[in-house]
Design an enzyme around this catalytic site. Structure first.
Site: not given
Ligand code: UD1
Ligand code: MG
Length: 465
Positions: A20, A85, A109, A159
């Site tokens: 995004r 994920g 993040d 989610e």
């Molecule tokens: C995630 C949570 C959501 C929560 C939100 C809070 C999940 C599925 N959802 O959503 O419940 O409300 O954070 O901010 O966890 N990342 C990895 N590897 C991956 C995917 C993501 O390291 O395969 C890391 C990303 O770099 C990021 C963090 O995990 O720093 C969260 O991932 P992001 O895609 O931002 O999840 P959200 O949609 O924000």
């Molecule tokens: Mg996030």
């Protein structure tokens, strides 16, 4: 016999691309106040005394790893080559965290989280002997976040993309910050499924699974939603920057810094400020800048990785990068000082001057319209207006050395390499290509010739009567 496990480790998830953000830069390296997002949780955690920290990297992982190694060399880096994920990231790194009793998992993040909040949260996890605790908070607009669905005593996270219209109405959301007993998390990690709208393994699903296994699970609701803002798009990045900006300004103003216009003042998180400092409107202080006691920073000034010692006056419209200014010196307006320049005590660097990689010694003056590059200017030497060190011969940079107590005439060109002794005077307009010994006058220009009566003859020549 199993060896005794250490109590805590912290796993930070930072492998995601950040789709995004619509950028080639990995999300956690996007900047708030000139420091990557990841800087913020890592500095909170390390200053709170956490030692066992790993960051999971993946998308543009080399760049993220390189940054971590340079800024936090003691922090461990783990790889998630394919980002399937948050649950997948936790599973891949199990070999690391399984040796501890508890693992704290944080998203990379959410830069606004404070160490105090985390410590309280972790203590509650221990006191209640939970298998899983996670932080939740209420949001006016919960769009995008996982919703916390409570049903009697049981709790699960859905989610946004998988939630029913009714579930979407729920305003309590998941912060993405958890503590698990590692025994509980290892027991459920293989049962996470990717049968959801994003085809990802969700770490939040581990909460309900732990509960199903009979482990105590707790959603700890936090008061200050601002600490949990997740950065997923440029709007949220700007929002977090403005929260962090205010936090840092409030900290310094509470310690006595007089900031005339907080709205237009930007101070990075690594900046150090002394006492009795006045900052005029429109000032930016970045990186490892430090400002000593009694300094004034005038408007339209940007200081990056630079040091002002005590009682320096920056008049305004000044840019200083990776340089140092000594006590009681005055700089500006319209000055650019850069690349490791060392301005010693009681120096005056004045209007429309650039100083690059040079030393200006105690009491020297460069008052007007000069370029001083790759040079050493001696004590109490006065550099006349329009002086230039011609340091570049088209191939390499060359050095100019000027001694103490010199008087450099206006518009002198020093063609480097060249060395000028102490107590030297140069005649205005000279092009100095040879060394000048101590005490000499250097003159290098055509001698003036006056042609008597020339003006009136010129009038006649132009057809006068
Ligand atoms: C995630 C949570 C959501 C929560 C939100 C809070 C999940 C599925 N959802 O959503 O419940 O409300 O954070 O901010 O966890 N990342 C990895 N590897 C991956 C995917 C993501 O390291 O395969 C890391 C990303 O770099 C990021 C963090 O995990 O720093 C969260 O991932 P992001 O895609 O931002 O999840 P959200 O949609 O924000
Ligand atoms: Mg996030």
């Amino acid at each position: 016999m199993q060896h005794e496990k250490n109590k805590f480790c912290v796993l930070i998830l930072a492998a995601g691309k950040g789709t995004r953000m619509r950028s080639k830069t990995p999300k956690v390296l996007h900047k708030i106040l000139e420091e990557p997002l990841l800087y913020y949780p890592l500095s909170e955690l390390t200053s709170a005394g956490f030692r066992e920290i790993s960051v999971v990297v993946g998308f543009s992982g080399e760049t993220v790893e390189e940054w971590i190694k340079s800024e936090f060399p003691e922090i461990n880096v783990l790889w998630q080559k394919e980002q399937l994920g948050t649950g997948h990231a936790a599973k891949l790194t199990m070999d690391w965290w399984k040796d501890y009793e508890n693992v704290v998992i944080l998203p990379g993040d959410t830069p606004l989280i404070k160490a105090d909040t985390l410590l309280k949260f972790i203590n509650a996890h221990i006191e209640k002997d939970n298998c899983c605790s996670f932080l939740s908070f209420d949001l006016q607009d919960p769009t995008g976040y996982g919703r916390v669905i409570r049903d009697g005593l049981s709790v699960r996270i859905v989610e946004h993309k998988d939630a029913t219209p009714d579930e979407r109405k729920c305003r309590e959301v998941n912060s993405g910050m958890y503590v698990f007993k590692t025994s509980a998390l290892s027991a459920v990690i293989d049962r996470l499924s990717c049968a959801n709208s994003q085809k990802e393994y969700y770490l939040p699903d581990a909460v309900a699974l732990t509960e199903q296994d009979g482990g105590r699970t707790d959603a700890v609701k936090a008061q200050d939603a601002a600490e949990f803002l997740g950065i997923n798009d440029p709007g949220q990045l700007a929002e977090a920057a403005s929260v962090m900006k205010k936090r840092i300004l409030d900290k310094w103003m509470n310690r006595g810094v007089r900031c005339n216009d907080p709205a237009s003042t930007w101070i990075g998180p690594k900046v150090e400020l002394g006492e009795d400092i006045e900052i005029k409107p429109n000032v930016q202080l970045w990186g490892r800048t430090s400002i000593g006691n009694g300094c004034t920073v005038g408007s339209f000034t940007i200081l990056t990785d630079s040091v002002l010692e005590d009682n320096v006056e920056i008049v305004g419209n000044v840019m200083i990068k990776k340089s140092r200014v000594g006590e009681r010196s005055t700089v500006g307006p319209f000055v650019y000082i850069r690349d490791g320049a060392e301005i010693h005590d009681d120096v005056h660097v004045g209007r429309f001057v650039e100083i690059k990689k040079s030393t200006i010694r105690r009491g020297a003056k460069v008052p007007h319209l000069s370029y001083v590059g790759d040079a050493d200017i001696g004590e109490k030497t006065n550099i006349g207006a329009g002086t230039i060190t011609c340091n570049y011969d088209g191939e390499k940079k060359n050095f100019t050395k000027i001694g103490n107590n010199c008087f450099v005439g206006s518009d002198t060109m020093f063609v480097a390499p060249v060395t000028v002794g102490d107590n030297v005077v140069t005649a205005a307009g000279s092009v100095i290509t040879q060394d000048i010994p101590d005490g000499a006058l250097g003159v290098a220009r055509a001698r003036q010739k006056n042609i008597e009566g020339w003006s009136s003859r010129r009038k006649i020549g132009k057809g006068g009567n």
